[in-house]
Structure formats: C-alpha cells, structure tokens
Design an enzyme around this catalytic site. Structure first.
Site, mmCIF file in Angstrom:
data_model
loop_
_atom_site.group_PDB
_atom_site.id
_atom_site.type_symbol
_atom_site.label_atom_id
_atom_site.label_comp_id
_atom_site.label_asym_id
_atom_site.label_seq_id
_atom_site.Cartn_x
_atom_site.Cartn_y
_atom_site.Cartn_z
ATOM 1 N N MET A 1 0.842 -1.201 0.000
ATOM 2 C CA MET A 1 0.000 0.000 0.000
ATOM 3 C C MET A 1 0.880 1.256 0.000
ATOM 4 O O MET A 1 0.429 2.342 0.377
ATOM 5 C CB MET A 1 -0.923 -0.007 1.219
ATOM 6 C CG MET A 1 -1.886 -1.188 1.200
ATOM 7 S SD MET A 1 -3.404 -0.903 2.106
ATOM 8 C CE MET A 1 -2.770 -0.668 3.751
ATOM 9 N N GLY A 2 2.137 1.115 -0.427
ATOM 10 C CA GLY A 2 3.031 2.274 -0.491
ATOM 11 C C GLY A 2 3.537 2.671 0.887
ATOM 12 O O GLY A 2 3.506 1.874 1.822
ATOM 13 N N ALA A 3 4.020 3.938 1.001
ATOM 14 C CA ALA A 3 4.701 4.406 2.221
ATOM 15 C C ALA A 3 5.787 3.381 2.588
ATOM 16 O O ALA A 3 5.841 2.853 3.697
ATOM 17 C CB ALA A 3 3.718 4.618 3.370
ATOM 18 N N HIS B 1 9.023 1.099 3.365
ATOM 19 C CA HIS B 1 10.141 1.098 4.324
ATOM 20 C C HIS B 1 10.999 -0.143 4.050
ATOM 21 O O HIS B 1 10.713 -0.908 3.105
ATOM 22 C CB HIS B 1 9.607 1.140 5.759
ATOM 23 C CG HIS B 1 8.543 0.114 6.052
ATOM 24 N ND1 HIS B 1 8.793 -1.230 6.045
ATOM 25 C CD2 HIS B 1 7.218 0.257 6.326
ATOM 26 C CE1 HIS B 1 7.681 -1.893 6.326
ATOM 27 N NE2 HIS B 1 6.694 -1.016 6.493
ATOM 28 N N HIS C 1 9.289 -3.555 3.353
ATOM 29 C CA HIS C 1 8.829 -3.776 1.983
ATOM 30 C C HIS C 1 10.016 -4.144 1.075
ATOM 31 O O HIS C 1 9.902 -5.021 0.220
ATOM 32 C CB HIS C 1 8.167 -2.510 1.424
ATOM 33 C CG HIS C 1 6.924 -2.082 2.153
ATOM 34 N ND1 HIS C 1 6.853 -0.937 2.909
ATOM 35 C CD2 HIS C 1 5.694 -2.645 2.238
ATOM 36 C CE1 HIS C 1 5.646 -0.806 3.412
ATOM 37 N NE2 HIS C 1 4.916 -1.822 3.032
ATOM 38 N N LYS D 1 4.989 -10.216 9.044
ATOM 39 C CA LYS D 1 4.556 -9.139 9.942
ATOM 40 C C LYS D 1 3.035 -9.186 10.094
ATOM 41 O O LYS D 1 2.497 -8.972 11.172
ATOM 42 C CB LYS D 1 5.034 -7.810 9.362
ATOM 43 C CG LYS D 1 4.266 -6.577 9.767
ATOM 44 C CD LYS D 1 4.631 -6.148 11.159
ATOM 45 C CE LYS D 1 4.130 -4.778 11.560
ATOM 46 N NZ LYS D 1 2.747 -4.516 11.285
ATOM 47 N N ASP D 2 2.342 -9.437 8.956
ATOM 48 C CA ASP D 2 0.886 -9.581 8.968
ATOM 49 C C ASP D 2 0.584 -11.072 8.872
ATOM 50 O O ASP D 2 0.159 -11.579 7.835
ATOM 51 C CB ASP D 2 0.290 -8.808 7.792
ATOM 52 C CG ASP D 2 0.628 -7.328 7.880
ATOM 53 O OD1 ASP D 2 -0.039 -6.609 8.623
ATOM 54 O OD2 ASP D 2 1.603 -6.896 7.219
ATOM 55 N N SER E 1 4.301 1.106 8.105
ATOM 56 C CA SER E 1 3.995 2.439 7.578
ATOM 57 C C SER E 1 3.288 3.273 8.642
ATOM 58 O O SER E 1 3.372 4.498 8.638
ATOM 59 C CB SER E 1 3.105 2.312 6.338
ATOM 60 O OG SER E 1 3.676 1.418 5.419
ATOM 61 N N ARG E 2 2.582 2.614 9.558
ATOM 62 C CA ARG E 2 1.829 3.348 10.582
ATOM 63 C C ARG E 2 2.705 3.804 11.748
ATOM 64 O O ARG E 2 2.227 4.566 12.595
ATOM 65 C CB ARG E 2 0.671 2.494 11.100
ATOM 66 C CG ARG E 2 -0.455 2.313 10.078
ATOM 67 C CD ARG E 2 -1.671 1.627 10.683
ATOM 68 N NE ARG E 2 -2.828 1.690 9.807
ATOM 69 C CZ ARG E 2 -3.273 0.674 9.042
ATOM 70 N NH1 ARG E 2 -2.641 -0.481 9.042
ATOM 71 N NH2 ARG E 2 -4.339 0.834 8.280
HETATM 72 P P1 AMP Z 1 1.460 -2.905 3.515
HETATM 73 O O1 AMP Z 1 2.035 -1.881 2.603
HETATM 74 O O2 AMP Z 1 1.465 -2.518 4.944
HETATM 75 O O3 AMP Z 1 0.125 -3.431 3.041
HETATM 76 O O4 AMP Z 1 2.437 -4.146 3.437
HETATM 77 C C1 AMP Z 1 2.796 -4.722 2.212
HETATM 78 C C2 AMP Z 1 3.546 -5.999 2.476
HETATM 79 O O5 AMP Z 1 4.711 -5.714 3.247
HETATM 80 C C3 AMP Z 1 2.728 -7.024 3.292
HETATM 81 O O6 AMP Z 1 2.968 -8.317 2.762
HETATM 82 C C4 AMP Z 1 3.301 -6.869 4.674
HETATM 83 O O7 AMP Z 1 3.173 -8.037 5.454
HETATM 84 C C5 AMP Z 1 4.760 -6.578 4.364
HETATM 85 N N1 AMP Z 1 5.420 -5.901 5.485
HETATM 86 C C6 AMP Z 1 4.968 -4.824 6.180
HETATM 87 N N2 AMP Z 1 5.819 -4.510 7.192
HETATM 88 C C7 AMP Z 1 6.823 -5.425 7.126
HETATM 89 C C8 AMP Z 1 8.007 -5.651 7.902
HETATM 90 N N3 AMP Z 1 8.327 -4.888 8.950
HETATM 91 N N4 AMP Z 1 8.807 -6.685 7.553
HETATM 92 C C9 AMP Z 1 8.509 -7.490 6.494
HETATM 93 N N5 AMP Z 1 7.399 -7.319 5.723
HETATM 94 C C10 AMP Z 1 6.570 -6.309 6.039
#
Ligand code: AMP
Length: 305
Positions: free
Chosen positions: A45-47, A49, A52, A165-166, A202-203
């Site tokens: 979902m962008g943002a 780090h 990702h 993480k999720d 991201s949060r």
């Molecule tokens: P999001 O942008 O938050 O929807 O996350 C996109 C993908 O990145 C999802 O598969 C998350 O599980 C993964 N992700 C988010 N934070 C981390 C992290 N700290 N370490 C590894 N993967 C992550």
C-alpha cells in the site's frame, strides 16, 4: 491515470516501468513471459520502508522480473479507520524502488480495481480468518482477499511475496489462493525490525516521541512470553502475564493469543507443534500488530557441527 505504459525501461535506466492499467500490465508481463522470464509480485500500500524492500529482495531471489504494486485498498479499511489519512509518499516510494532495482510498478487507480458496478465479494470461513484481527476489523480480510485475488489475476505472477509481519493476513491469503486454485506460489518473508525491536510499519510514523519510545515493549513482551513458554511454563498463565506487561507499558490490548502456526487454529499449546504468538494493541490512537514463532521443534534440532 490512462492505460498506457508511462515509461519504458532500457538497460541503462534504473527507474522501474510504471503501469496503471490492466491492458498495459498484461502487455508488459506477457512480454516477460514470452521471453521465458519468471515473474514475482510484491503487493503493497506504499509508504515503503525497509520491510517492503526486504520482500523485493526475496522476490528478486526467486524470479527474473519483479513487479511491486502500490494501491491503498479502501475495501480493507472500516469507516472508522485511517484510509484517507493513510501515509502516501509516491515520489519517495519510486526512488526506493529504483534503488532496489525493481522492474515495474503497478499503480492502479481505484476505478481500475473497483470499476463502477463492481459487485463481487469474497467471504472467508475457517480458522485462518477467525478471531484475532477479525474481531475489531470484521470486513478487513474480505477486503484483503478480494484485492489480492484481483492482483494475482491481473498480474498473473509465478510467485507473490507477503510479510510475516501480517501473519494472519498471510494465512488468509494462502488459504484464498489455494481455495481459488490461483496459479501463484506464495512466499512468506520474515519481519524486518528497527534496531530496538519495533516491527517496521507504515503506521509507525503516527507515533509521538513518547509512544515511539514505549512501542518496542510489544516485541520485548512477545520474546519474554516465547522464552517462558519454551522453557515449560504453562501457556495460559504466561499469556495472562504478557497481557498485563503490555498494558503496563501503556498499551490498550486487543489480543495476545497463541495459535497453531500452520492452521492458525486456537488449540491448547503443545511443544510438539509449531505455534505463533500474535498481538495487537493500541498506543495512543495507533494500533500496532506483531507476532513471533513459538517453536520447540526448531530448538529440538541438533546444532550443526
Ligand atoms: P502494507 O504496505 O502494509 O500493506 O504491506 C505490504 C507488504 O509488506 C505485506 O505483505 C506486509 O506483510 C509486508 N510488510 C509490512 N511490514 C513489514 C516488515 N516490517 N517486515 C517485512 N514485511 C513487512
């Protein structure tokens, strides 16, 4: 954004190809496949780090071409959640993806994913989607499932990479992908953390300085609970202790639960099976989630010589 290739990538150029529409996406990925290249998708979902970017590196390890999607999916936010304020940082994201050597970025508009008249829902049953996140976010996983099913169908990658993480989300995606016979291999990637243990998210940028200072307690408590359970302390007592520790650190706890790591079933702890300890808690107005393996079977393996 129109359905055209916005930019093309030559050998000298490092910026990823940007695609917004399904026709140009199919043309791009079809071209890769025509050249017998394997394709990995990293949905985000962008943002972005370093968490990702670790998924991108894993994707690169497993495939010739890597495509990252950036789409803040309204269907997975409840009306009371942070959809409109969710951090968006497209320029910085594209810079990071350029540095990471990503081949293409898929940035669909909302009307590409949910065109007028869109009328399909995925309803989830079974232990993976039951409880945990589903308690306070009842429509969250059907929103995740529909966007992931669509992304897998639109991109048609060989593999897709998701973060542990999720952890519950990863279990739900594995289930949905398998139930719908989508020809995509799912890879889970370990959680990337800040030096003090806080899982990158991201949060995290919502946290005030004092909340940020308190936040690493979440992972510390997970580690302590894991160590105590692995050394034989009764799991229910440890979970009660852990909940108190988290609340004492300034959090409002949603759940701290031990689940079977493979099925996510809520079953009594047994040291012979891999388990996962999962937590969600709010600090101020920010809700954080994290999890850790509780796996005696790994400890039981003989040390390598
Ligand atoms: P999001 O942008 O938050 O929807 O996350 C996109 C993908 O990145 C999802 O598969 C998350 O599980 C993964 N992700 C988010 N934070 C981390 C992290 N700290 N370490 C590894 N993967 C992550």
């Amino acid at each position: 954004m129109s359905d055209v290739l916005i930019e093309t990538k030559s050998k000298e150029k490092v910026a990823p190809i940007r695609v917004a529409g399904v026709d140009s996406l199919r043309q791009l990925v079809g071209g890769w496949k025509h050249n017998h290249a394997t394709v990995a998708l990293v949905p985000t979902m962008g943002a972005l780090h370093d968490g990702h970017i670790s998924l991108v590196k894993l994707a690169r390890h497993h495939a010739d071409c890597v495509i990252v999607s950036i789409f803040v999916n309204p269907a997975q936010f409840s009306p009371s959640e942070d959809f409109s304020s969710y951090p968006r940082s497209l320029d910085a994201d594209l810079e990071r993806l350029t540095t990471a050597g990503v081949d293409a970025v898929f940035m669909p508009g909302e009307d590409t994913i949910y065109p007028t008249g869109f009328a399909t829902n995925i309803s989830l049953t079974g232990p993976a989607s039951a409880g945990l996140e589903d308690v306070s976010r009842p429509d969250h996983f059907s929103g995740v499932a529909i966007v992931v099913a669509k992304l897998h169908n639109m991109v048609q990658p060989d593999i897709a990479v998701y973060g542990e993480k999720d952890f519950q989300q990863l279990a739900v995606i594995r289930q949905m992908n398998s139930d719908l016979n989508l020809p995509v291999t799912i890879k889970g990637a370990p959680t990337i953390r800040e030096p003090d243990g806080l899982a990158m998210s991201s949060r995290n940028q919502y946290l005030s300085a004092s909340e940020r200072a308190a936040a690493p307690a979440l992972f510390r408590v997970l580690q302590e609970c894991r160590d105590r359970i692995l050394s034989g302390a009764p799991a229910p007592e440890i979970l009660t202790w852990g909940r108190t520790q988290i609340e004492d650190a300034g959090f409002q706890i949603d759940y701290l639960e031990l689940r079977d790591a493979q099925t996510l079933e809520s079953v009594p702890y047994t040291p012979t099976n891999p388990f996962r300890l999962l937590v969600a808690a709010k600090i101020g107005t920010t809700r954080l989630i994290d999890n850790i393996a509780v796996d005696q079977t790994k400890l039981a393996q003989p040390a390598p010589h």
